[in-house]
Enzyme design. Structure first.
Site, PDB file in Angstrom:
ATOM      1  N   ARG A   1       0.788  -1.326  -0.044  1.00  0.00           N
ATOM      2  CA  ARG A   1      -0.006   0.047  -0.016  1.00  0.00           C
ATOM      3  C   ARG A   1       0.773   1.121  -0.042  1.00  0.00           C
ATOM      4  O   ARG A   1       1.834   1.268   0.631  1.00  0.00           O
ATOM      5  CB  ARG A   1      -0.983   0.048   1.167  1.00  0.00           C
ATOM      6  CG  ARG A   1      -2.045  -1.140   1.192  1.00  0.00           C
ATOM      7  CD  ARG A   1      -2.993  -0.554   0.202  1.00  0.00           C
ATOM      8  NE  ARG A   1      -4.416  -1.525   0.315  1.00  0.00           N
ATOM      9  CZ  ARG A   1      -4.517  -2.452  -0.592  1.00  0.00           C
ATOM     10  NH1 ARG A   1      -3.585  -2.670  -1.621  1.00  0.00           N
ATOM     11  NH2 ARG A   1      -5.443  -3.152  -0.397  1.00  0.00           N
TER      12      ARG A   1
ATOM     13  N   HIS B   1      -1.752   0.798  -9.487  1.00  0.00           N
ATOM     14  CA  HIS B   1      -2.518  -0.215  -8.643  1.00  0.00           C
ATOM     15  C   HIS B   1      -3.185  -1.195  -9.454  1.00  0.00           C
ATOM     16  O   HIS B   1      -4.475  -1.438  -9.030  1.00  0.00           O
ATOM     17  CB  HIS B   1      -3.435   0.549  -7.760  1.00  0.00           C
ATOM     18  CG  HIS B   1      -3.916  -0.337  -6.628  1.00  0.00           C
ATOM     19  ND1 HIS B   1      -4.338   0.294  -5.221  1.00  0.00           N
ATOM     20  CD2 HIS B   1      -4.049  -1.476  -6.408  1.00  0.00           C
ATOM     21  CE1 HIS B   1      -4.486  -0.786  -4.340  1.00  0.00           C
ATOM     22  NE2 HIS B   1      -4.562  -1.927  -4.947  1.00  0.00           N
TER      23      HIS B   1
HETATM   24  P1  NDP Z   1      -1.736 -11.934   4.109  1.00  0.00           P
HETATM   25  O1  NDP Z   1      -2.604 -11.321   5.391  1.00  0.00           O
HETATM   26  O2  NDP Z   1      -1.745 -13.223   3.659  1.00  0.00           O
HETATM   27  O3  NDP Z   1      -0.172 -11.685   4.651  1.00  0.00           O
HETATM   28  C1  NDP Z   1       0.233 -10.705   5.344  1.00  0.00           C
HETATM   29  C2  NDP Z   1       1.643 -10.637   5.722  1.00  0.00           C
HETATM   30  O4  NDP Z   1       2.172  -9.714   6.443  1.00  0.00           O
HETATM   31  C3  NDP Z   1       1.968 -11.759   6.631  1.00  0.00           C
HETATM   32  O5  NDP Z   1       3.137 -12.759   6.527  1.00  0.00           O
HETATM   33  C4  NDP Z   1       2.109 -11.063   8.252  1.00  0.00           C
HETATM   34  O6  NDP Z   1       2.914 -11.774   9.037  1.00  0.00           O
HETATM   35  C5  NDP Z   1       2.673  -9.739   7.824  1.00  0.00           C
HETATM   36  N1  NDP Z   1       2.720  -8.676   8.656  1.00  0.00           N
HETATM   37  C6  NDP Z   1       1.604  -8.083   8.984  1.00  0.00           C
HETATM   38  N2  NDP Z   1       1.735  -7.192   9.725  1.00  0.00           N
HETATM   39  C7  NDP Z   1       3.313  -7.267  10.098  1.00  0.00           C
HETATM   40  C8  NDP Z   1       4.086  -6.438  10.878  1.00  0.00           C
HETATM   41  N3  NDP Z   1       3.796  -5.637  11.855  1.00  0.00           N
HETATM   42  N4  NDP Z   1       5.372  -7.150  11.057  1.00  0.00           N
HETATM   43  C9  NDP Z   1       5.654  -7.943  10.191  1.00  0.00           C
HETATM   44  N5  NDP Z   1       4.999  -8.708   9.248  1.00  0.00           N
HETATM   45  C10 NDP Z   1       3.875  -8.342   9.416  1.00  0.00           C
HETATM   46  O7  NDP Z   1      -1.984 -10.735   3.149  1.00  0.00           O
HETATM   47  P2  NDP Z   1      -1.665 -10.916   1.607  1.00  0.00           P
HETATM   48  O8  NDP Z   1      -0.470 -11.442   1.124  1.00  0.00           O
HETATM   49  O9  NDP Z   1      -2.890 -11.686   0.971  1.00  0.00           O
HETATM   50  O10 NDP Z   1      -1.724  -9.476   1.072  1.00  0.00           O
HETATM   51  C11 NDP Z   1      -0.877  -8.587   1.519  1.00  0.00           C
HETATM   52  C12 NDP Z   1      -1.098  -7.294   1.084  1.00  0.00           C
HETATM   53  O11 NDP Z   1      -0.885  -7.127  -0.544  1.00  0.00           O
HETATM   54  C13 NDP Z   1      -2.661  -6.942   1.287  1.00  0.00           C
HETATM   55  O12 NDP Z   1      -3.078  -6.413   2.635  1.00  0.00           O
HETATM   56  C14 NDP Z   1      -2.511  -5.723   0.332  1.00  0.00           C
HETATM   57  O13 NDP Z   1      -2.418  -4.463   0.919  1.00  0.00           O
HETATM   58  C15 NDP Z   1      -1.583  -5.848  -0.736  1.00  0.00           C
HETATM   59  N6  NDP Z   1      -2.325  -6.176  -2.205  1.00  0.00           N
HETATM   60  C16 NDP Z   1      -1.790  -5.338  -3.267  1.00  0.00           C
HETATM   61  C17 NDP Z   1      -2.395  -5.645  -4.342  1.00  0.00           C
HETATM   62  C18 NDP Z   1      -2.147  -4.808  -5.618  1.00  0.00           C
HETATM   63  O14 NDP Z   1      -2.654  -4.933  -6.733  1.00  0.00           O
HETATM   64  N7  NDP Z   1      -1.115  -3.867  -5.519  1.00  0.00           N
HETATM   65  C19 NDP Z   1      -3.206  -6.843  -4.723  1.00  0.00           C
HETATM   66  C20 NDP Z   1      -3.640  -7.564  -3.451  1.00  0.00           C
HETATM   67  C21 NDP Z   1      -3.205  -7.225  -2.532  1.00  0.00           C
HETATM   68  P3  NDP Z   1       2.270 -13.138   9.822  1.00  0.00           P
HETATM   69  O15 NDP Z   1       2.324 -14.148   8.729  1.00  0.00           O
HETATM   70  O16 NDP Z   1       3.358 -13.672  10.983  1.00  0.00           O
HETATM   71  O17 NDP Z   1       0.911 -12.826  10.365  1.00  0.00           O
HETATM   72  C1  OXD Z   2      -6.241  -5.836  -3.086  1.00  0.00           C
HETATM   73  C2  OXD Z   2      -5.822  -4.911  -3.952  1.00  0.00           C
HETATM   74  O1  OXD Z   2      -5.954  -5.546  -1.806  1.00  0.00           O
HETATM   75  O2  OXD Z   2      -6.223  -5.047  -5.033  1.00  0.00           O
HETATM   76  O3  OXD Z   2      -6.750  -6.805  -3.573  1.00  0.00           O
HETATM   77  O4  OXD Z   2      -5.297  -3.940  -3.696  1.00  0.00           O
END
Ligand code: NDP
Ligand code: OXD
Length: 309
Positions: free
Chosen positions: A224, A272
């Site tokens: 993000r 995005h």
């Molecule tokens: P998940 O919830 O599966 O994974 C999130 C990861 O971030 C986990 O490994 C988690 O750790 C880690 N995390 C969260 N908070 C912290 C912290 N404070 N310190 C260290 N690690 C942290 O999410 P997704 O992989 O499905 O998606 C991730 C993000 O990608 C979404 O939230 C979105 O913002 C972005 N996204 C962007 C898109 C785009 O088109 N640009 C499309 C889709 C998503 P743990 O495993 O230990 O809980």
């Molecule tokens: C999502 C994105 O969070 O598209 O799925 O950013």
């Protein structure tokens, strides 16, 4: 059962049609045609206007259009007693890994320099760097980060990941927690941000953390925009600390015309769309959750309000 759909970014009529095809019995309402707010059982939303969800007294499920839910949790009055589900979709995951691979390989193969040389009609041989000499660091080893990490490995890159909890992914060195962040950053030739935006991760890519990366490192941010302190990133690029950045997400979207990122010679901007939710792929899991709600079965892909993801 009534479903309200709200999004400024998604073609809501297409989404309504894809869901209606699978569940013709649903009473689908496209915002602002809510009708009686008390009718609404489920809200499918992306960045809803603050107060919208709270105004639905019988809401039983909030379903995000996307994987990230920061745009929903940004509303301080989101009814936190209502379950919140997000999207976890195989094709979205593949799309994100494609994006990460594309930009890691572009950096690795010095593609920007070659393109510049082409524009200048310059035939210049660039010494190759072995992939095993590059360390790719993935912040966020969840659904998306883990898949990207696994797909980078066969190219021979060294892959490391940082998450809240320790991970065991074959071939990927796991760092976890705030106390191991600095040690992780010091190793990354390419830093890929795939974190969710939460109060803990907002502004995590800043002057201090960027200064820990090795000189010449490259940033890929598809998490993000709020993860990056944009002025600090510009400083790191302009002072030649970073060799470049690929940015898919921004503090303000659409990226305003006056943003320096549009024309920055070291920056690649994408709008995005690193990975998208596509109605035909994702509608089945939304309908499945609605059916689960109707049958009193557990809702899938739930978000933990406390963690914020
Ligand atoms: P998940 O919830 O599966 O994974 C999130 C990861 O971030 C986990 O490994 C988690 O750790 C880690 N995390 C969260 N908070 C912290 C912290 N404070 N310190 C260290 N690690 C942290 O999410 P997704 O992989 O499905 O998606 C991730 C993000 O990608 C979404 O939230 C979105 O913002 C972005 N996204 C962007 C898109 C785009 O088109 N640009 C499309 C889709 C998503 P743990 O495993 O230990 O809980
Ligand atoms: C999502 C994105 O969070 O598209 O799925 O950013």
């Amino acid at each position: 059962m009534a479903l309200l759909i709200y999004s400024k970014n998604h073609p809501v009529a297409d989404w309504g049609a894809a869901i209606a095809k699978l569940a013709p019995d649903l009473d689908i309402r496209l915002y602002p045609e809510i009708g009686d707010p008390a009718d609404i059982d489920v809200a499918l939303v992306w960045k809803p206007p603050p107060g919208l969800l709270q105004s639905l007294p019988n809401l039983k499920l909030i379903q995000s259009f996307g994987a990230g839910v920061d745009g929903i949790l940004a509303d301080p009055n989101v009814p936190r007693h209502v379950p919140l589900a997000r999207i976890v979709d195989g094709r979205l995951t593949v799309g994100m890994s494609e994006y990460v691979l594309l930009h890691v390989l572009r950096y690795h193969r010095q593609m920007e320099t070659m393109l510049q040389n082409q524009r200048n009609r310059t035939w210049r041989w660039l010494p190759p760097v072995d992939a095993s000499e590059r360390i790719i660091g993935i912040m966020g080893m969840g659904t998306l980060g883990t898949d990207a990490a696994k797909k980078l490995l066969p190219f021979g890159f060294q892959v490391i990941g940082w998450s809240r909890s320790l991970k065991a992914v074959d071939g990927v060195t796991s760092f976890h927690g705030d106390e191991h962040l600095d040690g992780f950053l010091k190793l990354c030739n390419v830093l890929v941000c795939l974190l969710p935006l939460t109060p803990q991760t907002r502004g995590i890519i800043n002057r201090r953390t960027l200064s820990l990366l090795p000189r010449g490192a490259y940033l890929i941010n598809a998490g993000r925009g709020g993860h990056v302190v944009e002025a600090d990133l510009l400083h790191a690029l302009d002072s030649d600390w970073l060799s470049g950045a690929t940015l898919d997400v921004f503090n303000e979207e659409p990226l305003p015309p006056e943003s320096p990122f549009w024309t920055h010679p070291k920056v690649t901007v994408t709008p995005h769309n690193a990975a998208d939710s596509i109605p035909a792929h994702v509608a089945p899991q939304i309908v499945d959750n609605i059916r689960r709600l109707q049958k009193g079965q557990p809702i899938l892909r739930l978000v933990d309000y406390e963690r914020g993801y």
